[in-house]
Design an enzyme around this catalytic site. Structure first.
Site, short mmCIF file in Angstrom:
data_model
loop_
_atom_site.label_atom_id
_atom_site.label_comp_id
_atom_site.label_asym_id
_atom_site.label_seq_id
_atom_site.Cartn_x
_atom_site.Cartn_y
_atom_site.Cartn_z
N GLU B 60 0.91 -1.11 0.09
CA GLU B 60 0.11 0.02 0.02
C GLU B 60 1.07 1.22 -0.01
OE1 GLU B 60 -0.77 -2.65 1.71
OE2 GLU B 60 -2.88 -3.14 0.78
N HIS B 129 -11.64 -5.39 8.57
CA HIS B 129 -12.16 -5.22 7.12
C HIS B 129 -13.64 -4.45 7.50
CE1 HIS B 129 -10.02 -8.55 5.83
NE2 HIS B 129 -10.22 -8.51 4.61
#
Ligand code: TPP
Ligand code: TPP
Ligand code: MG
Ligand code: MG
Lengths: 355, 325, 325, 355
Positions: B60, B129
């Site tokens: 990322e 999540h």
């Protein structure tokens, strides 16, 4: 991978040929590079002095590392783009950033004083390693533009430990982007010796990504020029990324705030003194008869002039208008910034009135 | 007008932005052949090619960091972070580099970039999540933060985010991904996304929400209405800048305000809303601003989430609370 | 009692913690022979050896991430992040791993760890060396956040932080590093660090601050006193948990509250303080809670900082403001 | 670095010797490993089925990768410690985590259901790569304790791109810590093929840090056992870290939410099917006459039993008491959590009263 560092100019000033890195360099260019190193060095001295008298917040000396910096700067084409650290005044000078322009930053007037577009150099990033990714992204942009520009990403031995430098190499290799990573291994990350970052030569990192990793004598301006140019050209022709490890030494403190006597021996310096990039080039120019004392005196005079100019423009410079700090936070108006600007403006007015 | 889910609206918005500007490119993990784990980028690589829809290595910081370089070279990267919990490896690049680049360069180098982040809970997912990290970004000068509440909003604001010359963190309420709405995908895009919008007008209590909680607040307002309590609902839409003027106007009338979000209450967006509303509506408030949100815990295992997340009952309870004073 | 600077007090506190518990170890960049760029660890590697005072590779995520493993193995790592602006590469490890580990493991694996971060401005430094990122951490459940206001506090709380079985982000106000105070380095360590403390009692306005701004507020209170305005000063000390009870008690008496910090006001600690005080002291407040802090900009170049940072004048101006209502 | 992957057991089930990795393994242990693979595989089937009927939120199938997992699990000593991903039920099983214990997590009851101390396995981390650092830190702790334990750090090919994995290797090499990095290169990171992460064998990453990088056949349980054991022993004896790249294939979807038909060809599977770790071991046991149909039937029965047990304990399991979510946020009481707990408790009471 080469075991010993590539050298095209011995410490004694004699030229050596290397089969992989043939180099033709004019006497004129040799003299220019001599001048570049000398000026970079003088800028170091002036900036350190200005810091000592409180005119600058900080300075990061380049002393000892000018060889590879000036060589690499000369290896870049005008359309190429560089991403550097705070210790790269050699490259800044070669790419056309004026000394007093650069020093605005160290004075604390600005976070960046040069126009990146004009000189082809990104803002330098103090958060170690992070700009390596910017370099790769820029190179990915070049690939999409279809031009034959290339990118030089400079950082130190310490930076090679960061995750960002790794990710930069992963991306560069995955996309075969036109970028050359130039590590200036100056043996230290502040007080931490390079052995703490890597037990094997930093150039070996390149093997992990399937790209060439080349060690060069970082105090040899010609090796810096030839190897960087060859690898930039390889990259621009679609050959993919490469890594250069330039072996050099930080002769000064980490910054003007640092005290190297706490962590290293004076005795180390002598060895590196003999490898000095400026002296080496001077010897070479004398050996090949392409410079004389008149030339060296002229360079010295130019350095004096630079010093005066820098001192003149930095010393006693007025502080910027405080309200300028609200400018350019965003490209488009942002309600919260505007509210703060108005509030602060009103406060400054109240303050003046009450004074 | 076309009926679309939010996923479809985002997909259509991305497609239109890419058609309009060849400098727009997408990058992220699994956004190519897979079309993203939520299929937001479905079909785009097929139509725009691998140079404009880039499946990145798994990193990322690398995604955001290379996007900085792409933006410097004149591109407009639109990045996908696969889930809220995976934005943190990129936090340094976002906060240190993306947010500050325009300022650091004294305006010489704009940093147009959109970082799309599906966020929030309610879908029974595993750890990392279901998080709501928006306050970290709204506290960071240099970033803009947008979050759509429905498909119609999503279609418009994703294009506006891409058109902005500033970096935008674009939070997509994943539990609303499959909600349908009528989307005007024909008219030119207009309107100012950096404003909040009153989505329901009422007289007794002002509900303030954004993203996934707008629907929850609308449902709560409908339920309250059955009990004779009239609630306004304001969708903040933009979390940076904040546009609280419509909230102030409303609260000056209702005298009561409830802010709702999924993120922990402490230092969540609601803290700023409460602080500002308490300041600006000081003499109009009949009760302290109430905050409904996550408890001060990491997002719990998903069998707890129906209790952890604000829902209609929790909002109604807070409405009761502010009315009791 | 010994007169010490805050740097010396921290050094003495670290030394004592290391003497008391062989599991305590220090890790960071340049903390060995150099003693840290601020000399907080001066002499400790010489006395405790390289296994207990570790100069790490240059990698903040690495420092924090390996400390997680060390803590799992029973060690109590005390980490130094060299400057505030360099904590972000470690943000993922801190927020995702350190903060959540105890919760994720259902209490099976405590995560005793102290992350020391010199923070704040006022020393004329270059970029990334003057930031105040505390709100990011205070918004993160699972972390504790402490910040000392003076040398005496520093000596005690650094040891309490190390003794805690929870991870503590320990923010050191670097502009106060060289302030001297009398430090009791003999008595046993007592007291609860997770509380705020009233450092000056007053009747007209309650000033709330922490870290570097405590001294500023004390100076402002002294100046206000000369003008006949009596201010209390509360040092929050712990930013997570927050202990606002003493603030409520005080505000219920003064009716006026000013919160001061260097970080941007928007979503800074002051937002939470203002929200809670507005809630808890709703009927006692005579004026809205005022917030004094950084404008919504990246930390500006240092020639601007004397204008950017809250100082005595700005605090006095805010005191005037709340008194004007 | 070995060009071809090390194999001690051919797909046909015959033993091969490797000079560097001699292995003596009893028939008993071979049968145990067969059983372990079979049970791991059955757990996959059961868990997938439970997910399909809504009893689990998710499952990450291990199918195809059980060879190296079981081999590596057997290579660890009781005092060793492992750090795994979400796709490591083979190692979990070998280290003594019961299936229904592990499934609590996938049901959404807990973020971790086993006791790390008891089984010597850390919590697995879903944020890719981050646990590699925990493994190195744990190994640094072992060095300070002076014991001869070692650490196994498992992650996927995708994870090798992350900065954290790089920093983990930098630290491990710098401190020569007793840790072995085991990369299961299953060719995919969700839909992204391994070529996007690296254009050269992942094992080559080891060269960057000066540690051995060994490729093994990941579907060969014996190679997994022998190579992992050898390198763990080397590490525990002070030889420093090492990296294993186990070449294998993710035969199932990434998770039960994934649809691999979108990004890969069914035709790929046939090749890997022939390399199946379970079938290979079965052939071997038959070849050397150390197992017969009675044994295989017994294993099958055991798997049935496991399935029943798992279904019995998971299906229709009641949800945990909501108030439990407030537990263990901190080790010591935290005012804000306690306030929220009280507030939520009061709210639940109001809610019940009003219902
Ligand atoms: C992320 C980050 N961590 C720490 C620092 C503090 N710091 C500044 S320079 C430096 C050492 C850098 O060493 P190296 O990469 O070798 O470059 P050099 O200074 O030797 O040119 C450190 C640790 C920083 N700037 N950024
Ligand atoms: C930091 C982070 N980014 C993205 C994800 C989403 N994600 C989950 S698994 C995965 C692929 C992992 O690939 P690999 O490391 O090869 O392991 P495998 O799943 O193949 O076992 C991704 C991208 C994540 N969990 N963490
Ligand atoms: Mg260096
Ligand atoms: Mg994989």
């Amino acid at each position: 991978m080469a075991e010993t560092a590539i050298q095209l100019l011995t410490p004694e000033g004699t030229r050596v040929e290397h089969p992989d890195y043939p180099l033709e360099v004019s006497a004129e260019q040799l003299r220019t590079m001599y001048r570049d190193i000398a000026i970079t060095r003088r800028m170091d001295v002036e900036s350190t002095a200005l810091q000592r008298t409180g005119e600058l917040s900080l300075w990061c000396p380049t002393l000892g590392q000018e060889g590879v910096q000036v060589g690499a700067g000369h290896a870049m084409r005008p359309g190429d783009y560089g991403f550097t650290t705070y210790r790269e005044s050699g490259i800044f000078h070669v790419r056309g950033v004026e000394a007093d322009e650069l020093l605005q930053l160290y004075r604390g007037n600005t976070h960046s004083s040069w126009d990146p577009q004009r000189v082809g150099l990104g803002l330098f990033t103090i958060v170690i390693g992070s700009h390596a990714l910017h370099a790769v992204g820029y190179a990915m942009g070049i690939q999409r533009d279809g031009t034959d520009d290339a990118v030089l990403a400079c950082f130190g031995d310490g930076a090679t430990s960061t995750g960002d430098v790794h990710e930069a190499m992963v991306f560069a290799a995955a996309f075969s982007s036109p970028v050359v990573f130039l590590v200036q291994n100056n043996q230290w990350a502040i007080s931490v010796p390079v052995e703490r970052q890597s037990r094997v030569p930093i150039a070996q990192r390149a093997l992990a990504y399937g790209m060439p990793g080349i060690r060069i004598d970082g105090n040899d301006v010609l090796a810096g020029l030839a190897v960087t140019r060859t690898l930039l050209d390889r990259a621009r022709e679609g050959g993919g990324p490469a890594l250069i490890e330039a072996i050099t030494y930080r002769m000064g403190p980490h910054t003007t705030s640092d005290d190297p006597t706490r962590y290293r021996d004076e005795s180390d310096y002598a060895h590196w003194d003999e490898l000095d990039p400026l002296e080496r080039l001077r010897r070479h120019l004398l050996l090949i008869g392409e410079a004389d004392e008149v030339f060296f005196a002229a360079v010295e005079a130019e350095c004096e002039e630079l010093g005066e100019k820098v001192r003149g423009s930095i010393r006693g410079m007025p502080d910027p208008d405080p309200m300028l700090m609200f400018d350019a936070v965003y490209a488009e108006p942002h309600r919260d910034v505007e509210a703060d600007r108005a509030q602060m403006g009103a406060y400054f007015t109240r303050l003046q009135e009450s004074a | 007008m076309t009926g679309m889910t939010m996923v479809q609206a985002l997909n259509a918005g991305l497609r239109r932005a890419m058609e309009n500007d060849p400098k727009v490119l997408l990058m992220g993990e699994d956004i190519g052949p897979l079309g993203g784990v939520f299929r937001v980028t479905d079909g785009l690589q097929k139509d725009f090619g691998e140079l404009r829809v880039v499946d990145s290595p798994l990193a990322e910081s690398g995604i955001v960091g290379t996007a900085v370089g792409l933006a410097m070279r004149g591109y407009r990267p639109v990045l996908e972070i696969q889930f809220d919990g995976f934005v943190f490896p990129a936090f340094d690049q976002i906060v240190t580099m993306v947010a500050k680049h325009h300022y650091r360069s004294e305006g010489r180098t704009p940093m147009p970039m959109v970082i799309r982040i599906p966020y929030g809970g309610g879908i029974g997912a595993v750890e990392h999540h279901s998080e709501s990290p928006e306050a970290y970004f709204a506290h960071t000068p240099g970033l803009r933060v947008l979050t759509p509440a429905d498909a119609a909003e999503a279609y418009v604001t994703i294009q506006q985010a891409i058109a902005s010359d500033d970096p935008v963190i674009y939070f997509e309420p994943k539990r609303r991904y499959w909600d349908r709405a009528e989307v005007d995908d024909v008219s030119p895009i207009t309107g100012d996304p950096w404003t909040s919008r009153v989505v329901r007008a009422g007289t007794d209590v002002t509900l303030v929400a954004y993203g996934p909680m707008v629907r929850t607040c609308l449902e709560a307002a409908a339920a309250a209405n059955d009990d004779g309590v009239s609630c306004s609902v304001v969708d903040l839409r933009s979390l940076s800048p904040l546009d609280l003027n419509p909230v102030y106007v409303d609260v000056r009338r209702t005298g009561r305000c409830v802010v709702v979000h999924e993120a922990p209450v402490t230092l969540g967006i609601g803290a700023e809303v409460a602080a500002r509303v308490s300041q600006e509506c000081f003499f109009a408030l009949e009760a302290p601003v109430a905050r409904v949100g996550g408890a001060f815990l990491p997002y719990p295992p998903n069998r707890f989430e129906k209790h952890y997340l604000p829902d209609v009952d929790r909002v109604l309870d807070a409405i009761d609370g502010v009315l009791a004073l």
